[in-house]
Design an enzyme around this catalytic site. Structure first.
Site, short mmCIF file in Angstrom:
data_model
loop_
_atom_site.label_atom_id
_atom_site.label_comp_id
_atom_site.label_asym_id
_atom_site.label_seq_id
_atom_site.Cartn_x
_atom_site.Cartn_y
_atom_site.Cartn_z
N ILE A 236 0.85 -1.19 0.00
CA ILE A 236 0.00 0.00 0.00
C ILE A 236 0.89 1.25 0.00
O ILE A 236 1.01 1.95 1.01
CB ILE A 236 -0.96 0.01 1.21
CG1 ILE A 236 -1.69 -1.32 1.35
CG2 ILE A 236 -1.98 1.15 1.07
CD1 ILE A 236 -2.56 -1.44 2.59
N PRO A 237 1.54 1.53 -1.13
CA PRO A 237 2.36 2.75 -1.19
C PRO A 237 1.46 3.97 -1.05
O PRO A 237 0.35 4.00 -1.60
CB PRO A 237 3.02 2.67 -2.56
CG PRO A 237 2.22 1.69 -3.35
CD PRO A 237 1.55 0.78 -2.38
N HIS A 238 1.93 4.95 -0.30
CA HIS A 238 1.11 6.13 -0.07
C HIS A 238 1.97 7.35 0.24
O HIS A 238 3.13 7.22 0.61
CB HIS A 238 0.12 5.88 1.07
CG HIS A 238 0.79 5.49 2.36
ND1 HIS A 238 1.19 4.20 2.62
CD2 HIS A 238 1.14 6.22 3.44
CE1 HIS A 238 1.75 4.15 3.83
NE2 HIS A 238 1.74 5.37 4.34
N GLY A 239 1.36 8.51 0.06
CA GLY A 239 2.06 9.76 0.35
C GLY A 239 1.11 10.93 0.20
O GLY A 239 -0.04 10.78 -0.21
N VAL B 104 -2.20 5.24 -2.65
CA VAL B 104 -3.06 6.28 -2.07
C VAL B 104 -2.25 7.58 -2.01
O VAL B 104 -1.20 7.64 -1.37
CB VAL B 104 -3.54 5.90 -0.65
CG1 VAL B 104 -4.42 7.00 -0.07
CG2 VAL B 104 -4.28 4.56 -0.67
#
Length: 149
Positions: free
Chosen positions: A65-68, A103
């Site tokens: 779940i890569p997110h930033g 996300v």
């Protein structure tokens, strides 16, 4: 809350062509940029790589779940991709990842960003749901499954 409210069909990628962690992030970001031209791909990738340098977002069980957060977007953007063969994403369980949920959130939004991440985590804790996503026979079936979330 329904994840499908944040997913547009052009941000559901049932057959990623990427073969590496870096390529997965780039492919997901490119889909976002096509839909949201205001997103600077280089900035988004920088934010995601910075986040990955703090610790992997490969949470295990074939999921990442890569997110930033980005300054120049006004709404949360979610993209999902699948690799049937799996990709080394430095996951916590050291196994390949098959499902990727990107996300991106505006810098000033914290609560909803965290709720979406938690919702994705809850969905993907269900082994039957994960297996159904990985085993969906084609892009149409994968997209239909994502529409149920």
């Amino acid at each position: 809350m329904r994840l499908s409210e944040y997913l547009h069909d052009d941000l559901i990628l049932p057959e990623l062509s990427a073969g590496t962690k870096k390529e997965v992030l780039a492919e997901l970001v490119q889909a976002v940029v096509r839909r949201h031209p205001e997103v600077d791909a280089a900035v988004a990738l920088g934010v995601l790589h910075d986040r990955e340098s703090l610790g992997t977002t490969g949470i295990g069980d074939g999921v990442a779940i890569p997110h930033g957060k980005l300054a120049n977007i006004s709404d949360i953007v979610v993209a999902v991709g699948r690799s049937v063969t799996g990709i080394d994403f430095d996951a916590l369980d050291m196994k390949p990842c098959h499902l990727f949920f990107l996300v991106l959130a505006p810098e000033q939004v914290a609560g909803m960003h965290l709720r979406i991440l938690a919702h994705i985590s809850r969905l993907l804790k269900d082994p039957q749901f994960r297996r159904a996503m990985i085993d969906a026979p084609d892009g149409k079936a994968f997209t239909a499954l994502m529409r149920t979330t």
